[in-house]
Design a protein around this motif. Structure first.
Motif, PDB file in Angstrom:
ATOM      1  N   TRP B  19       0.833  -1.210   0.000  1.00  0.00           N
ATOM      2  CA  TRP B  19       0.000   0.000   0.000  1.00  0.00           C
ATOM      3  C   TRP B  19       0.859   1.249   0.000  1.00  0.00           C
ATOM      4  O   TRP B  19       1.846   1.341   0.734  1.00  0.00           O
ATOM      5  N   HIS B  20       0.482   2.201  -0.845  1.00  0.00           N
ATOM      6  CA  HIS B  20       1.112   3.522  -0.883  1.00  0.00           C
ATOM      7  C   HIS B  20       0.040   4.569  -0.616  1.00  0.00           C
ATOM      8  O   HIS B  20      -1.111   4.409  -1.025  1.00  0.00           O
ATOM      9  N   THR B  21       0.436   5.674   0.022  1.00  0.00           N
ATOM     10  CA  THR B  21      -0.492   6.795   0.166  1.00  0.00           C
ATOM     11  C   THR B  21      -0.508   7.588  -1.135  1.00  0.00           C
ATOM     12  O   THR B  21       0.553   7.944  -1.661  1.00  0.00           O
ATOM     13  N   ALA B  22      -1.694   7.839  -1.641  1.00  0.00           N
ATOM     14  CA  ALA B  22      -1.858   8.621  -2.867  1.00  0.00           C
ATOM     15  C   ALA B  22      -2.550   9.928  -2.495  1.00  0.00           C
ATOM     16  O   ALA B  22      -3.508   9.925  -1.732  1.00  0.00           O
ATOM     17  N   VAL B  41       1.851   9.607  -6.113  1.00  0.00           N
ATOM     18  CA  VAL B  41       2.049   8.411  -5.284  1.00  0.00           C
ATOM     19  C   VAL B  41       3.543   8.225  -5.039  1.00  0.00           C
ATOM     20  O   VAL B  41       4.225   7.561  -5.827  1.00  0.00           O
ATOM     21  N   GLY B  43       6.903   6.720  -4.200  1.00  0.00           N
ATOM     22  CA  GLY B  43       7.339   5.331  -4.109  1.00  0.00           C
ATOM     23  C   GLY B  43       6.651   4.386  -5.073  1.00  0.00           C
ATOM     24  O   GLY B  43       6.892   3.181  -5.053  1.00  0.00           O
ATOM     25  N   TRP B  44       5.777   4.928  -5.938  1.00  0.00           N
ATOM     26  CA  TRP B  44       5.071   4.064  -6.892  1.00  0.00           C
ATOM     27  C   TRP B  44       6.084   3.335  -7.786  1.00  0.00           C
ATOM     28  O   TRP B  44       6.965   3.958  -8.368  1.00  0.00           O
ATOM     29  N   GLU B 105      -6.600  12.265   0.413  1.00  0.00           N
ATOM     30  CA  GLU B 105      -5.691  11.114   0.376  1.00  0.00           C
ATOM     31  C   GLU B 105      -6.451   9.791   0.503  1.00  0.00           C
ATOM     32  O   GLU B 105      -7.485   9.720   1.160  1.00  0.00           O
ATOM     33  N   GLU B 107      -5.375   5.208  -0.282  1.00  0.00           N
ATOM     34  CA  GLU B 107      -4.248   4.312  -0.548  1.00  0.00           C
ATOM     35  C   GLU B 107      -4.438   3.564  -1.864  1.00  0.00           C
ATOM     36  O   GLU B 107      -5.571   3.265  -2.258  1.00  0.00           O
ATOM     37  N   ARG B 109      -2.480   0.209  -4.161  1.00  0.00           N
ATOM     38  CA  ARG B 109      -1.374  -0.741  -4.299  1.00  0.00           C
ATOM     39  C   ARG B 109      -1.457  -1.437  -5.641  1.00  0.00           C
ATOM     40  O   ARG B 109      -2.524  -1.578  -6.242  1.00  0.00           O
TER      41      ARG B 109
END
Lengths: 201, 256
Positions: B19-22, B41, B43-44, B105, B107, B109
């Motif tokens: 999971w990444h925060t978008a 995002v 670290g995407w 925001e 998340e 993935r």
């Protein structure tokens, strides 16, 4: 810690027992279709179901013999990795315990293979003791081609991609050999209650 | 044989799917029922055109809801774009199409899906067939093709109820000037005066008019509602296209 989504107030369905819905899933009433290519259509007189690979004697049933095997009618919940779950689905099919009872099994892994080229891999322990069937009716009617007819594997305790549509056979293998989605980033086992969607889950 | 061919085509995705925060960097309306959400995002890991993401919303009381959405942007675009169609009875899409604002925001993935994908290196010709929001992953392929300045033979057949339901309409008319790209639209319900495109449900004559010929072995991607994809894939098989060359992605009105 997940960020809050400002203004989002979910409305989970009140008419559904939450204990029947695995994490990250939502309940649908329709029956979505997911498959990676065209729907194959094999005439029943060319259809057979085969168990081969690491077994004493390979065995194969033509359609007429297959549907004459002792069958079971059962109701189960199904869970697709794309997030939908469908509760209380009714099927008729042959238990894998029945199919395998006279087969001398010499390996612990199975590749289910299908018309259209799809494959999925399962350990034998996920297929026996009343956990898996080859189903040919849904809701009392012959299984529609788009839902995997004439027959599909049904392994409801795992994500639904393991319940291979248009299944034609099981091949026993000494090694665990990743199938179609398992080779494409999805989880090797796919337990919805552990949310095993992708390979690193 | 078929089974081996399928496995050979697969490119294993082996970046960890976490999971990444978008955060929402922009919102673009797309006709009456959809909008594009432009996301930053950090670290995407990047994606391949045609893949999708999982999206997770978290309410203040901790309740979470997840859905899957196709990626609209080209892999070359540093921002991730999702185009969301509103399903009126849905739990998630009305929030994304009505409530969500810049700076919000959630998340994501992924990317997810190693089958319904196309890279310029895969070559062509490319035959893209979509209905409604099934156009989204195919637009990612066209944007990727343009970003790489590819002139590979690409044909798009788009089915929509009306011109207002055609996603990315302005961009599409711009892109239809690109060398090697042929765009045809069929409007199945409402047509503007003087419409010269197709005016009916997808049929074999349309596919024959668009090409390419079966002998050119196009890579085929079909995306849309289940009934549309079933129909299109059946027509393609009847025309003689190899089932293994037909990549399909189906979605239904599942309360998204």
């Amino acid at each position: 810690m997940a960020p809050f989504s400002r203004g989002f107030r979910g409305r989970p369905r009140r008419d559904v027992d939450p204990a029947r819905v695995p994490p990250g899933q939502y309940v649908v009433e329709d029956f979505p279709v997911l498959s990676a290519g065209p729907t194959p259509r094999t005439p029943l007189d060319e259809w057979s179901f085969t168990v081969d690979g690491a077994v004493g004697e390979p065995v194969s049933w033509p359609w007429s013999e297959f549907v004459a095997l002792p069958s079971e009618t059962f109701t189960v919940d199904i869970h697709c990795v794309t997030k939908w779950s469908k509760l209380g689905t009714a099927w008729t099919g042959v238990s894998l315990d029945t199919l395998l009872q006279d087969v001398e099994i010499k390996a612990d892994y199975v590749t289910a293979w299908c018309d259209g080229g799809y494959t999925t891999n399962l350990p034998l322990r996920d297929l026996t003791t009343g956990q898996a069937w080859v189903a040919y009716t849904f809701d009392g009617a012959p299984l529609e081609p788009e839902h995997g007819g004439p027959a599909r594997l049904l392994v409801p305790h795992l994500y639904f991609w393991k319940s291979a549509k248009w299944v034609r056979g099981l091949t026993f293998t000494a090694e665990d050999e990743p199938g179609f989605w398992e080779s494409a980033g999805y989880h090797n086992r796919g337990d919805p209650w552990k949310e095993q969607r992708y390979w690193n889950d | 044989m078929e089974r081996t061919a399928l496995l050979e085509r697969l490119t294993p995705t082996r970046a960890a799917i976490v999971w990444h925060t978008a955060s929402v960097g922009g919102i673009v309306p797309e006709g009456a029922r959809a909008r594009t959400i432009v996301l930053d995002v950090p670290g995407w890991p990047g994606h391949v055109a045609g893949q999708h993401v999982d999206l997770r919303l978290t309410a203040e009381d901790g309740y979470q809801a997840q859905r899957s959405y196709s990626i609209a942007s080209a892999p070359e675009n540093p921002q991730l774009e999702l185009t969301i169609e509103r399903f009126d009875d849905g739990e998630v899409s009305p929030y994304l199409t009505d409530e969500l604002r810049e700076g919000d925001e959630f998340e994501v993935r992924g990317p997810v899906g190693g089958h319904f994908t196309w890279r310029v290196e895969d070559g062509g010709p490319l035959l893209l067939i979509a209905a409604g929001s099934g156009f989204v992953p195919l637009m990612s392929m066209l944007r990727h093709r343009a970003a790489r300045e590819s002139t590979v033979d690409a044909r798009l057949l788009l089915s929509a109820r009306s011109l207002e339901d055609v996603l990315y309409r302005d961009e599409l008319s711009r892109r239809s000037e690109e060398p090697g790209l042929e765009v045809r639209i069929t409007l199945t319900r409402v047509r503007p005066t003087g419409w010269t495109g197709f005016d009916r449900r997808l049929d074999a004559d349309m596919l024959l008019a668009l090409g390419p010929d079966v002998s050119e072995h196009p890579r085929i991607f079909v995306c849309g509602p289940t009934a549309f994809v079933e129909h299109a894939a059946d027509l393609l098989v009847e025309l003689g296209h190899r089932p293994g060359a037909i990549h399909a992605e189906r979605f239904g009105p599942t309360g998204a």
